[in-house]
Every structure is written in C-alpha cells, then in structure tokens.
Write a protein that holds these residues in place. Structure first.
Motif, PDB file in Angstrom:
ATOM      1  N   ARG A 288    -103.912 -57.009  43.903  1.00 31.69           N
ATOM      2  CA  ARG A 288    -104.326 -56.176  45.160  1.00 31.69           C
ATOM      3  C   ARG A 288    -102.792 -55.466  45.904  1.00 31.69           C
ATOM      4  O   ARG A 288    -102.966 -54.777  46.379  1.00 31.69           O
TER       5      ARG A 288
ATOM      6  N   VAL B 122    -106.627 -49.648  46.269  1.00 29.62           N
ATOM      7  CA  VAL B 122    -107.519 -50.597  45.707  1.00 29.62           C
ATOM      8  C   VAL B 122    -108.828 -50.468  46.546  1.00 29.62           C
ATOM      9  O   VAL B 122    -108.937 -51.052  47.435  1.00 29.62           O
TER      10      VAL B 122
ATOM     11  N   VAL C 261    -112.531 -55.261  44.817  1.00 25.87           N
ATOM     12  CA  VAL C 261    -112.272 -56.442  43.904  1.00 25.87           C
ATOM     13  C   VAL C 261    -113.676 -57.256  43.632  1.00 25.87           C
ATOM     14  O   VAL C 261    -114.577 -57.203  44.407  1.00 25.87           O
TER      15      VAL C 261
END
Length: 112
Positions: free
Chosen positions: A12, A22, A25
């Motif tokens: 990231r 990003v 996650v």
C-alpha cells in the motif's frame, strides 16, 4: 488482498507513493468481497495463497460479478510455478510480490 499484514502495509505504501489510489486492503475473502461491493475498485491485487482460502477462487468470484473487478494475481512463487493456473484464471496477469509496482500493474492492464 493478502493474508500477510506486513506485505499489505508495504505494498500500500509503495503504490501510494507511486500515485496509485489504494481504496482498500483485505486479509480474507469475506473482507475482499465486501470491499469490492462497497468500494468498486478498478483492479484488485490478490495473493494466490491466502491461508485456508484460494486466491484463484476469489479471482473467479470477482470476475463473475455483474460489475467485474480486474484481478492481478501475486505471489512469492515464480510465474513459472503457477503458469497453468494463472493462464486458466480470469486474472489479467501475474506479478511476483517483489515486482509489484504501478508500472508493472499498468503494463499488465495494457496487455504488455
């Protein structure tokens, strides 16, 4: 998506420094599917080995959605070790974890 928290943080950080947005996650298939619904990412990086889960299965699930997500499979294994599995998956390609970068992802998405 990766089940290794250290890799998630490092990837990231690297991608964001390279200008990649990003949006999320995940460390499990359930998290990844929820985030795909909520965040609608353009691309998902998915580790082929997710503990008890399969990155290949997740790639298929993301590709089979009404609004499919493009998937790049990643692993510490070499592409040669996984070539047949990658070729039969819906992923746009494969990257070794050490090669993850904006440039490498962009090249896969462009078909190079």
């Amino acid at each position: 998506m990766d089940d290794n928290a250290q890799f998630l943080a490092a990837a990231r950080d690297l991608l964001e420094r390279e200008g990649v947005s990003v949006v999320g996650v995940a460390s499990s298939t359930v998290q990844a599917l929820r985030q795909a619904d909520a965040l609608r990412p353009e691309v998902a990086l998915i580790d082929v080995e997710l503990g008890d889960e399969s990155g290949f299965d997740l790639a298929r699930r993301l590709a089979d959605r009404p609004d499919p997500v493009r998937v790049v499979l990643i692993s510490t294994y070499s592409e040669d070790d996984l070539d047949e599995l990658v070729q039969t998956s819906p992923a746009v390609g494969f990257l070794s974890k050490r090669d993850v970068s904006r440039r490498a992802i962009d090249a896969l998405l462009a078909g190079r």
